[in-house]
Design a protein around this motif. Sequence first.
Motif: not given
Length: 215
Positions: A30-36, A134-138
């Motif tokens: 949770s809170g982690i971007s798979l895309k990043t 960027l995906p993570q920050l978004v």
Amino acid sequence: MNIFRFAGDMTHLISILVLLLKIYATKSCSGISLKTQELYALVFLTRYLDLFTDFISVYNTVMKLVFIASSLAIVWCMRMHRAVRRTYDKELDTFRHYFLIAACFVLSLILNEKFTFQEIFWAFSIYLEAVAILPQLVLLQRSGNVDNLTGQYVFFLGAYRAFYILNWIYRYITEPHFSRWIACVSGIVQTALYADFFYYYFISWKNNAKLQLPA
């Protein structure tokens, strides 16, 4: 190797260990971007194409293998581990990261230090790493509240790039033929992307409060 590069490598390694700790200890992403994470896996796979052709040192080889293996393990876990993938914030992780991949590849064909297969993919990996966060920050901005381990992961990841900027400055001063301008400019851009996060991270640390990002 100078102290700034070593510090950068260690903070990068710490960021990965913090992320692995979060995933394996809590069984949650949770809170982690798979895309990043997918972008970082692509960064390491394309940057270290010289892994089995150019030997620099045992340290260099081990670090390359660690970054490749850990990034792939994180992606696998988020996609395939039953307990972990149920916690993935798919509805928040909607950044169209394939646009970043396409733009960075086109840029690497135009701006590179030498028009060869290996150098083009090295430049591609540098450009892609600059924007991979960027995906993570978004995702963090959309979720608002950031748990402690996720905040530490992003903080150490940003610190790694800051140390590498000092490394490049040091090498520019001490090495007459050092000219990795692509890495230098991309590193500055990447570090700038963390500026807002760093601000709120230090505010929360100063006030001993939970990290919250404005929506």
